[in-house]
Design a protein around this motif. Structure first.
Motif, short mmCIF file in Angstrom:
data_model
loop_
_atom_site.label_atom_id
_atom_site.label_comp_id
_atom_site.label_asym_id
_atom_site.label_seq_id
_atom_site.Cartn_x
_atom_site.Cartn_y
_atom_site.Cartn_z
N SER A 1 0.79 -1.27 -0.07
CA SER A 1 0.03 0.09 0.00
C SER A 1 0.71 1.35 0.07
O SER A 1 1.85 1.48 0.72
N LEU B 1 -0.08 4.17 1.02
CA LEU B 1 -0.36 4.81 2.20
C LEU B 1 0.76 4.25 3.32
O LEU B 1 1.12 4.96 4.29
N SER B 2 1.00 3.06 3.40
CA SER B 2 2.10 2.58 4.26
C SER B 2 3.35 3.05 4.26
O SER B 2 3.96 3.54 5.28
N ILE C 1 3.88 6.24 3.31
CA ILE C 1 3.52 7.66 3.62
C ILE C 1 3.65 7.64 5.06
O ILE C 1 4.04 8.47 5.84
N LEU C 2 3.03 6.66 5.73
CA LEU C 2 2.62 6.64 7.33
C LEU C 2 4.08 6.22 7.76
O LEU C 2 4.52 6.73 8.95
N LEU D 1 -2.10 -2.49 6.63
CA LEU D 1 -2.46 -2.23 5.23
C LEU D 1 -2.40 -3.15 4.10
O LEU D 1 -3.21 -2.94 3.22
N GLY E 1 5.57 6.72 -1.16
CA GLY E 1 4.11 6.34 -0.83
C GLY E 1 3.10 7.09 -1.64
O GLY E 1 2.30 6.58 -2.12
N HIS F 1 0.61 5.53 -4.20
CA HIS F 1 -0.93 5.47 -4.09
C HIS F 1 -1.52 6.12 -5.36
O HIS F 1 -2.53 5.50 -5.71
N ASP G 1 -3.16 2.62 -6.33
CA ASP G 1 -4.12 2.45 -5.00
C ASP G 1 -5.40 3.07 -5.34
O ASP G 1 -6.41 2.93 -5.08
#
Length: 206
Positions: free
Chosen positions: A27, A29-30, A32-33, A90, A197, A201, A205
């Motif tokens: 992901s 998002l993973s 980015i986090l 995620l 990320g 995305h 994604d």
């Protein structure tokens, strides 16, 4: 059978083979986090290292306090644990949405290819910590992590390989220019992960 149907069938078969051979549930998002966690960890490290000075005194500020390095190691371990937990959660969620099994042949191959460089890198860094060779820690983190990404990229999205090359380049640069370890760590594990990320995305994604 029409030519268009043949191409469609071949495309479907290739898609199926790629899904079974590669882990495609990563992901964006993973990333980015994970980068966000690294930035937060970098801020905590900055507060620890430069709490008694007026700012980042690069090249002239070398750390020799074992207790301080233990605190920095705990921060790095916390960032790693959060990043791994978030990435697994995620990835599982994405796989369920796609009605796929997250723990498949592709993910097993990916894990196997990541294990050797990460494990050997972790042991090397631990040895350097025990020997007091603190200036090697950040370059080694970036280098071994980059090598792991390049190694594992054959079993997932090819974009991971380019992130790995960037991490390797930063690791070599950090070794060439000592005294800037915190900046390189934040750049490699923070900013690069966030950029990666975001790209992932919008590419996969959405």
């Amino acid at each position: 059978m029409k030519e268009e149907d043949v191409y469609s069938e071949l495309s479907a078969i290739r898609n199926l083979m790629e899904r079974s051979a590669k882990f495609i549930s990563l992901s964006g998002l993973s990333g980015i986090l994970a980068g966000t966690y690294a930035l937060a960890g970098g801020w905590l490290a900055y507060r620890l290292v430069y709490r008694e000075s007026g700012g980042i005194q690069v090249r002239e500020y070398y750390l020799s306090d074992p207790l301080l390095w233990k605190q920095l190691a705990l921060i790095a371990a916390g960032v790693l644990a959060l990043s791994l937990a978030t990435g697994v959660w995620l990835s599982v969620r994405k796989a369920r949405k796609q009605q796929e099994d997250c723990w498949n042949a592709g993910s097993k191959r990916l894990l196997a290819s990541l294990t050797v460089p990460l494990l050997s890198g972790g042991l090397f860094i631990l040895i350097m910590l025990l020997r007091g060779q603190y200036g090697i820690i950040v370059p080694a983190c970036l280098l071994f992590y980059g090598l792991a990404l390049v190694s594992g990229s054959q079993y997932t999205f090819s974009d991971v390989k380019w992130l790995g090359f960037c991490e390797i380049f930063l690791g070599l640069l950090a070794a060439l220019v000592p005294g800037y370890g915190l900046i390189f760590w934040i750049t490699g594990f923070g900013l690069l992960h966030i950029i990666y990320g975001i790209v992932m995305h919008f590419k996969y994604d959405r």
